[in-house]
Design a protein around this motif. Structure first.
Motif, PDB file in Angstrom:
ATOM      1  N   GLU A 119     -27.567  18.863 110.476  1.00 43.68           N
ATOM      2  CA  GLU A 119     -27.186  17.625 109.788  1.00 43.68           C
ATOM      3  C   GLU A 119     -25.681  17.614 109.503  1.00 43.68           C
ATOM      4  N   ALA A 139     -17.769   7.463 108.631  1.00 44.47           N
ATOM      5  CA  ALA A 139     -19.190   7.391 108.271  1.00 44.47           C
ATOM      6  C   ALA A 139     -20.068   7.611 109.497  1.00 44.47           C
ATOM      7  N   THR A 160     -23.739   8.609 108.057  1.00 44.65           N
ATOM      8  CA  THR A 160     -24.073   7.913 106.829  1.00 44.65           C
ATOM      9  C   THR A 160     -23.487   6.509 106.876  1.00 44.65           C
ATOM     10  N   ASP A 161     -23.480   5.814 105.744  1.00 43.24           N
ATOM     11  CA  ASP A 161     -23.097   4.405 105.730  1.00 43.24           C
ATOM     12  C   ASP A 161     -21.609   4.206 105.434  1.00 43.24           C
ATOM     13  N   ALA A 194     -19.697   4.719 101.910  1.00 46.81           N
ATOM     14  CA  ALA A 194     -20.369   5.744 101.107  1.00 46.81           C
ATOM     15  C   ALA A 194     -19.327   6.669 100.484  1.00 46.81           C
ATOM     16  N   SER A 228     -17.382  10.003  99.300  1.00 44.81           N
ATOM     17  CA  SER A 228     -17.195  11.353  99.831  1.00 44.81           C
ATOM     18  C   SER A 228     -16.192  12.084  98.964  1.00 44.81           C
ATOM     19  N   ARG A 271     -19.605  14.929 102.486  1.00 44.13           N
ATOM     20  CA  ARG A 271     -20.528  13.879 102.074  1.00 44.13           C
ATOM     21  C   ARG A 271     -20.846  13.956 100.587  1.00 44.13           C
ATOM     22  N   ASP A 285     -23.234  12.565  99.042  1.00 40.53           N
ATOM     23  CA  ASP A 285     -24.665  12.662  98.750  1.00 40.53           C
ATOM     24  C   ASP A 285     -25.226  14.040  99.037  1.00 40.53           C
ATOM     25  N   ARG A 286     -24.394  14.969  99.514  1.00 35.86           N
ATOM     26  CA  ARG A 286     -24.871  16.303  99.834  1.00 35.86           C
ATOM     27  C   ARG A 286     -24.125  17.405  99.098  1.00 35.86           C
TER      28      ARG A 286
END
Length: 254
Positions: free
Chosen positions: A147, A203, A208-209, A212, A214, A237, A239-240
């Motif tokens: 990922e 992105a 991702t979008d 988003a 970062s 990212r 979200d990670r």
């Protein structure tokens, strides 16, 4: 009505243990989040409120707690989704490859590019070289268990590391190559962190979008003699990742 993709249906409540109803609901939703696959859609607030026999505000409070604990991610207009485990970037200086391996994840590299450039005044100042000196530039998508996690962009002085473009391969750690091929060990780094919205291109690279959030990390790395080894900016990212920092009071002068 057809069930939405990754929607497993209702949450199975835990046996009530005599605690408050709020705690019981939160614990039941947390158990569901921890057992479900990342990306699984939570039932709606209305469905959960009916299932537990409480007001929607009570369910919303439990979901707020799960979001604060990074167990779920809310997407406006779409709902709440089980969140992948976040990766904490610690204060210890490691390469991406080493860090992921220590976490039991398989590091990898996605599409990227490398090229020889000429340092402008800004880059020369950061690498502590002369304007016009040659520089090797690397841009690589770094992955963990397949990922995309980070988009690394870094620069190193070309004259100090001749042939580096041919020595570093897709999945290799830059720090490992500098150590094994040139005897240069990265010993310290100054790093700043800012929040940035991803462009459409970045992105797409990170899967991702656009827009988003970062973490934008700017890093100057030095060897044991204090000489600059690399300077670059990377996008991680939002979200990670979680950024970990150690803070302490200044020693008392009294």
């Amino acid at each position: 009505m057809a069930r939405r993709r990754n929607d497993p249906g209702g949450v199975i409540p835990l046996p009530f243990d005599g605690s408050s109803k709020n705690e019981w609901i939160r614990a039941s939703l947390e158990a569901f989040a921890r057992s479900a696959a990342p990306g699984t859609l939570f039932p709606s607030e209305r469905v959960l409120a009916e299932q537990f026999g409480v007001a929607r505000m009570t369910v919303r409070g439990a979901l707020d707690a799960l979001e604060s604990a990074t167990l779920i991610r809310r997407v406006p207009g779409r709902g709440a989704f089980v969140q992948r485990p976040l990766v904490t970037q610690s204060e210890v200086l490691r390469s991406f490859t080493e860090d992921m391996r220590l976490r039991g994840m398989v590091p990898g590299t996605g599409p990227g590019r490398s090229e020889r450039r000429t340092a402008d005044a800004y880059l020369a100042e950061r690498l502590e070289i002369s304007e016009g000196d040659p520089v090797f530039f690397f841009e690589r998508v770094r992955t963990a268990d397949g990922e995309p996690m980070a988009l690394e962009r870094t620069n190193v002085p070309a004259e100090r590391f001749p042939g580096l473009l041919d020595r570093i391969h897709d999945d290799e750690s830059l720090y490992d190559v500098l150590s094994s091929s040139y005897g240069v060990v990265v010993d310290s780094a100054e790093q700043t962190v800012a929040i940035a919205q991803l462009t459409s291109s970045d992105a797409r690279s990170l899967g991702t979008d656009p827009g988003a959030p970062s973490f934008a990390l700017a890093r100057t790395s030095r060897d044991r003699m204090g000489t600059v080894v690399e300077w670059g900016r990377s996008l991680y990212r939002g979200d990670r990742y979680v950024i970990q920092m150690h803070v302490a009071k200044e020693p008392s002068s009294g």
